[in-house]
Design an enzyme around this catalytic site. Sequence first.
Site, short mmCIF file in Angstrom:
data_model
loop_
_atom_site.label_atom_id
_atom_site.label_comp_id
_atom_site.label_asym_id
_atom_site.label_seq_id
_atom_site.Cartn_x
_atom_site.Cartn_y
_atom_site.Cartn_z
N CYS A 45 0.84 -1.20 0.00
CA CYS A 45 0.00 0.00 0.00
C CYS A 45 0.88 1.25 0.00
CB CYS A 45 -0.92 0.01 1.20
SG CYS A 45 -2.00 -1.45 1.29
N CYS A 48 1.23 3.20 3.63
CA CYS A 48 1.36 2.46 4.88
C CYS A 48 2.15 3.25 5.94
CB CYS A 48 2.06 1.12 4.63
SG CYS A 48 2.31 0.15 6.13
N SER A 83 -9.65 -4.02 5.66
CA SER A 83 -9.15 -2.78 5.05
C SER A 83 -9.63 -2.66 3.60
CB SER A 83 -7.63 -2.74 5.09
OG SER A 83 -7.16 -2.80 6.43
N LEU A 125 -1.65 9.42 7.02
CA LEU A 125 -0.60 10.16 7.70
C LEU A 125 0.65 10.28 6.83
CD1 LEU A 125 -0.85 8.48 11.21
CD2 LEU A 125 -1.66 10.77 10.59
N CYS A 169 -9.68 5.82 21.42
CA CYS A 169 -8.50 6.39 22.08
C CYS A 169 -8.20 7.80 21.58
CB CYS A 169 -7.31 5.47 21.84
SG CYS A 169 -5.73 6.14 22.38
N ASP A 183 0.62 2.32 18.61
CA ASP A 183 0.90 1.77 17.28
C ASP A 183 1.65 2.77 16.41
OD1 ASP A 183 0.81 -0.09 15.25
OD2 ASP A 183 -1.19 0.50 14.55
N CYS A 212 -6.71 26.56 21.33
CA CYS A 212 -7.69 25.48 21.53
C CYS A 212 -8.43 25.65 22.86
CB CYS A 212 -7.00 24.12 21.49
SG CYS A 212 -6.33 23.67 19.87
N CYS A 233 -7.53 22.48 12.13
CA CYS A 233 -8.41 23.32 12.96
C CYS A 233 -9.52 23.98 12.13
CB CYS A 233 -7.57 24.37 13.68
SG CYS A 233 -8.54 25.49 14.72
#
Length: 364
Positions: A19, A22, A123, A195, A254, A276, A318, A342
């Site tokens: 992928c 990843c 996935s 990410l 979480c 993770d 914030c 934001c």
Amino acid sequence: MPPLSIMIKPASSLCNMRCKYCFYHDVTDHRDIKSFGLLTEECAESLITKALEFADGESIAFAFQGGEPTIRGLDFYKFFCETVDKHNKKNSKIYYGLQTNGTLINDEWAKFLQEKDFLVGLSLDGDFDNNSFRIDDKGQNAFYKIIKAADIFTKHNVQFNILTVLTGRCAENIDVILRYFKKRGFKYLQFIPCLRPFGDDTESELYMTVEQYKHFLIHGFNAYVKDYVRGEYTSIRYFDNLVHLYLGNPTEQCGMCGHCTHQFVVEGNGNVYPCDFYCTDEWLLGNINSPSENFDTLAHSEKAIEFLRESLKIKEECKKCRYLPLCRGGGCKRNRYDRDYCEAYKAFFDACLPLFRAFINEKK
């Protein structure tokens, strides 16, 4: 969430897919050893006995991820569950989870997962076109292999949800993706932002812009509310948890607590990390095989406390924001590090906050 949550990487970072986005490939680039190989049965038994001792009769969640965890083979999972049963003298409630790309799933796997009541994450990034970043080791779109796994899970009544990596393209095409998932009868969905590698501010179609994330949030939530009002509710984990927060109920995710919580990730050699996203040499807590270490000592280690303390930092702007109780300062620490969304959150809540009233009868 059970008092003790343990993520296990029985095949370390090994994977039969390639992928393009990843995140764990990038994580392993930040340690001296990229793959720790296959988790041994001896290490698994040490992990299990120490987990049960720490839980002391309370519940435990064992979640298997990777890399691709099914590479470890079905016999390992049979051994793991049998070993838990053998050592579970105080009758802790045990929850099992598995996140998989689905390419190795067959009838035998599905029968086992159903029998042991595993909750499986499969996935898949939408229809064929939107799944194009999820490729196999031959560089081909793995869409049809994943759909075959979904059909096998359905055939054997395996509990499963769909996990979608939210790329820029997927965010723009969220209406198409949701229609496809509805057509397929997928009722439990997760969307996680794609990410960028640590320290990389490169822009590409993989990574959402603020405008693309805003589009996902507004269009996705509108579809989510419409389905709920029509009596055709589909669970979208992020939106489910926003509704919980709006109603004054605790969140189960979480990344939406506003800070990190005690998590343990056990790698293929027994190394333990707090998250993770941070299985790096910098955040190594210890090793579960060590006679002097257990989940209590690991949880109270200086490094574990430092990891939790870091997540408590919130930007000054914030603290003054009316949406902080919902946004939680941008959510997961790793997401906050990746990009500041934001303005996307503000636009979303400005546009959609009145729609939350549709769920007022769900208040506990």
